[in-house]
Design an enzyme around this catalytic site. Structure first.
Site, mmCIF file in Angstrom:
data_model
loop_
_atom_site.group_PDB
_atom_site.id
_atom_site.type_symbol
_atom_site.label_atom_id
_atom_site.label_comp_id
_atom_site.label_asym_id
_atom_site.label_seq_id
_atom_site.Cartn_x
_atom_site.Cartn_y
_atom_site.Cartn_z
ATOM 1 N N ASP A 52 0.816 -1.215 0.000
ATOM 2 C CA ASP A 52 0.000 0.000 0.000
ATOM 3 C C ASP A 52 0.846 1.260 0.000
ATOM 4 O O ASP A 52 2.055 1.228 0.275
ATOM 5 C CB ASP A 52 -0.906 0.024 1.235
ATOM 6 N N TYR A 111 6.271 -9.852 7.689
ATOM 7 C CA TYR A 111 6.208 -8.405 7.861
ATOM 8 C C TYR A 111 6.702 -8.026 9.250
ATOM 9 O O TYR A 111 6.593 -8.811 10.203
ATOM 10 C CB TYR A 111 4.774 -7.900 7.714
#
Length: 249
Positions: A52, A111
């Site tokens: 994103d 992540y």
């Protein structure tokens, strides 16, 4: 057709995510233009995911292919980096096996979400961490992370309005460590829903700082986004690793 697998690191603050968008700066477009400048031909560039706007990466994986001249893998990162801005870098490169796809061949991703846990603003953490002013108890936070591990329906941790139907994912591990005022949440799974890591980070931070919320088990069972915590900002999120069967960067 010749292909190279690229490991890419980038700061996402000035980009609208990875994927090319009309009239917006993206990492994909920037790297593709740099590759075409170095190779001297048109190239195809495919990424492992769509990060994103504002999200960072340390180990993003992409495939560049086309009628490319032969360049030694050890020399390729430095060559492409001469055509890239300072907030994007090719870290390493490999010759791509035939049929390789950076997204569909990925077994999972890892992540890291960074939280700056202090009431005092720190300009050195502003770009890569979420400032959370209430004290987070890292022992409680780890217990919450442990409850997420396993194959579960994570619909409650998916952004509202997402059109994904299959919301079952398997979290391999989820750990949180504190170093001073920085908390780093590391999470790996076979796949992630839209905004899943950011919602996990927001939920863990709020619950571990004393917010009145349903238990983690109740949130998961509910499959209701409204029962989970806030969506933590993009700037604290970094794609750290992508896992593949036949090689590791």
């Amino acid at each position: 057709m010749k292909g190279y697998i690229l490991k890419i690191a980038y700061m996402g603050a000035d980009y609208c995510g990875w994927q090319v968008q009309p009239n917006k700066p993206t990492v994909q477009e920037t790297v593709q233009k740099a590759c075409e400048r170095i190779f001297g031909v048109k190239v195809s560039l495919t990424g492992c995911s769509r990060t994103d706007s504002g999200v960072h990466a340390k180990g993003f994986v992409a495939l560049v292919c086309g009628e490319l001249p032969e360049i030694p893998c050890e020399a390729l990162p430095q060559a492409i980096n001469t055509a890239l801005p300072s907030d994007i870098a090719i870290v390493s490169a490999l010759n791509a096996p035939e049929g390789f796809h950076p997204r569909y061949d990925a077994l999972g991703k890892e992540y890291i979400y960074r939280i700056y846990n202090s009431k005092i603003r720190n300009p050195f953490e502003e770009a890569t961490a979420w400032q959370f002013t209430r004290h987070i108890d890292e022992k409680i936070a780890q217990k919450l992370c442990d409850e997420l591990v396993g194959k579960k329906d994570f619909a409650a941790f998916m952004a509202s309005g997402s059109k994904i139907v299959d919301t079952v994912r398997e979290i391999k591990y989820c750990n949180i460590e504190r170093q001073g005022d920085i908390l780093a949440l590391t999470i790996a799974a076979d796949g992630f829903l839209y905004n899943m890591v950011r919602i996990v980070a927001g939920t863990v931070a709020e619950k571990a700082s004393g917010a009145e919320m349903p238990s983690m088990e109740e949130i998961i069972i509910s499959k209701n986004r409204a029962n989970a915590g806030t969506t933590a900002p993009a700037k604290g999120l970094m794609l750290n690793r992508v896992f593949y069967k036949d090689f590791e960067f």
